[in-house]
Each structure stands twice: as C-alpha cells, then as structure tokens.
Scaffold this motif. Structure first.
Motif, short mmCIF file in Angstrom:
data_model
loop_
_atom_site.label_atom_id
_atom_site.label_comp_id
_atom_site.label_asym_id
_atom_site.label_seq_id
_atom_site.Cartn_x
_atom_site.Cartn_y
_atom_site.Cartn_z
N TYR A 37 0.85 -1.18 0.00
CA TYR A 37 0.00 0.00 0.00
C TYR A 37 0.89 1.23 0.00
O TYR A 37 2.06 1.16 0.36
CB TYR A 37 -0.91 0.02 1.23
CG TYR A 37 -1.95 -1.09 1.26
CD1 TYR A 37 -3.30 -0.80 1.10
CD2 TYR A 37 -1.57 -2.41 1.47
CE1 TYR A 37 -4.25 -1.80 1.13
CE2 TYR A 37 -2.51 -3.42 1.50
CZ TYR A 37 -3.85 -3.12 1.34
OH TYR A 37 -4.80 -4.12 1.37
N ARG A 38 0.33 2.37 -0.38
CA ARG A 38 1.10 3.60 -0.36
C ARG A 38 0.23 4.76 0.05
O ARG A 38 -0.99 4.75 -0.14
CB ARG A 38 1.75 3.87 -1.71
CG ARG A 38 0.77 4.18 -2.84
CD ARG A 38 1.51 4.29 -4.16
NE ARG A 38 0.61 4.61 -5.26
CZ ARG A 38 0.96 4.63 -6.54
NH1 ARG A 38 2.23 4.35 -6.88
NH2 ARG A 38 0.08 4.93 -7.48
N GLN A 39 0.86 5.77 0.61
CA GLN A 39 0.17 6.98 1.01
C GLN A 39 1.02 8.19 0.63
O GLN A 39 2.14 8.35 1.13
CB GLN A 39 -0.11 6.99 2.51
CG GLN A 39 -0.97 8.16 2.96
CD GLN A 39 -1.51 7.98 4.37
OE1 GLN A 39 -0.97 7.22 5.16
NE2 GLN A 39 -2.59 8.67 4.67
N LYS A 43 -3.05 12.64 0.93
CA LYS A 43 -3.96 11.71 0.28
C LYS A 43 -4.21 10.49 1.15
O LYS A 43 -3.46 10.22 2.10
CB LYS A 43 -3.41 11.28 -1.08
CG LYS A 43 -3.24 12.41 -2.07
CD LYS A 43 -2.74 11.91 -3.40
CE LYS A 43 -2.59 13.04 -4.40
NZ LYS A 43 -2.10 12.56 -5.71
N GLN A 44 -5.26 9.76 0.83
CA GLN A 44 -5.58 8.54 1.54
C GLN A 44 -4.64 7.41 1.15
O GLN A 44 -4.09 7.39 0.05
CB GLN A 44 -7.02 8.12 1.26
CG GLN A 44 -8.08 9.10 1.73
CD GLN A 44 -9.48 8.59 1.49
OE1 GLN A 44 -9.72 7.38 1.45
NE2 GLN A 44 -10.42 9.50 1.33
N ARG A 45 -4.48 6.47 2.05
CA ARG A 45 -3.71 5.28 1.74
C ARG A 45 -4.46 4.44 0.71
O ARG A 45 -5.68 4.27 0.81
CB ARG A 45 -3.47 4.46 3.00
CG ARG A 45 -2.58 3.24 2.79
CD ARG A 45 -2.32 2.52 4.10
NE ARG A 45 -3.55 2.00 4.68
CZ ARG A 45 -3.63 1.42 5.87
NH1 ARG A 45 -2.55 1.29 6.62
NH2 ARG A 45 -4.80 0.98 6.31
N GLU A 46 -3.74 3.92 -0.27
CA GLU A 46 -4.35 3.13 -1.31
C GLU A 46 -3.59 1.84 -1.52
O GLU A 46 -2.38 1.77 -1.30
CB GLU A 46 -4.41 3.90 -2.63
CG GLU A 46 -3.05 4.22 -3.22
CD GLU A 46 -3.11 4.82 -4.61
OE1 GLU A 46 -4.18 4.73 -5.25
OE2 GLU A 46 -2.09 5.38 -5.06
N VAL A 47 -4.30 0.82 -1.96
CA VAL A 47 -3.66 -0.44 -2.27
C VAL A 47 -2.92 -0.32 -3.59
O VAL A 47 -3.41 0.32 -4.53
CB VAL A 47 -4.69 -1.59 -2.31
CG1 VAL A 47 -5.70 -1.38 -3.41
CG2 VAL A 47 -3.99 -2.93 -2.46
N THR A 60 -3.50 -2.10 -8.78
CA THR A 60 -4.30 -0.94 -9.07
C THR A 60 -3.96 -0.47 -10.49
O THR A 60 -2.85 -0.68 -10.98
CB THR A 60 -4.04 0.18 -8.04
OG1 THR A 60 -4.99 1.23 -8.21
CG2 THR A 60 -2.64 0.75 -8.19
N SER A 62 -3.23 2.23 -12.00
CA SER A 62 -2.16 3.18 -12.27
C SER A 62 -0.77 2.56 -12.32
O SER A 62 0.17 3.19 -12.82
CB SER A 62 -2.17 4.31 -11.24
OG SER A 62 -1.91 3.82 -9.94
#
Length: 119
Positions: A37-39, A43-47, A60, A62
């Motif tokens: 995951y990254r943040q 911004k919100q944390r995303e998988v 994901t 991107s």
C-alpha cells in the motif's frame, strides 16, 4: 506476533526503478495474503498490489504494466519491483501481511519506506 521489516526505498529519477522488500518474522502458523500500500502527502492510503500464497496478483490500474509483486514463501518475503517510476508514485510504501496462528487470522503492517521520484 509478526514483525515486518521493509527496505529498498529511496530517491530515484523519473523513469527509474526500485525494488522493495518486506521480510516477515515472528511466531505464526502461516502467512496468507501479502500486499503493498502507499500513502502520498495529503492523500488517503491506497492499495498498490496484492498477492495470494499461490502467487495470484492484483494491481491498481495506475501501476499495471510497471510494477510487479512477488513473494518467496520459503523465506517469508514479499517484493515490489517498480519500473518506469513517475512523480505520482512518490509516497510512503507500506507492506501488509495477513497471517494466522492456530485459531485466528491477524494482520500486520510494515514501518513504511519512503519512495521519492524526482529529477
């Protein structure tokens, strides 16, 4: 208890590559799904990517075609190969592990490693 140690982050120029590692240690019966995951700032944390024990991966949109997640079950380590990096990939990257003892499922997070893509 499972401890995760991440490594491999750093500063890279656009178009470059980095390889992140996540080593799991501690007391557990099995490690199930693993993921990254990254943040990014503000911004919100995303998988980013996940992988099953058998090696089935999801990404994901991107990062599809640029990132590859893998794992080595013999040494309880997950990897994230990141190619063709761009500034939008700049974030703190966290390793995620779902694991089991003899009764329950649990989850653990790595400490995070900074990835900065800049010229």
């Amino acid at each position: 208890q499972v401890n995760l140690v991440e490594s491999g982050g750093g500063l890279v120029q656009p178009g470059g590559s980095l390889r992140l590692s996540c080593a799991a240690s501690g007391h557990f019966f099995s490690i199930n799904d693993m993921g990254w995951y990254r943040q990014a700032p503000g911004k919100q944390r995303e998988v980013v990517a996940t992988i099953t024990p058998g090696g089935s991966a999801n990404y994901t949109d991107s990062v599809k075609g640029r990132f590859t997640i893998s794992r080595d079950n013999f040494v309880n380590t997950a990897y994230l190969q990141m190619n063709t990096l761009n500034p939008q990939d700049t974030a703190v990257y966290y390793c995620y592990v779902s694991w089991s003892d003899y009764l329950y499922e649990h989850s653990s997070w790595g400490q995070g490693t900074q990835v900065t893509v800049s010229s």
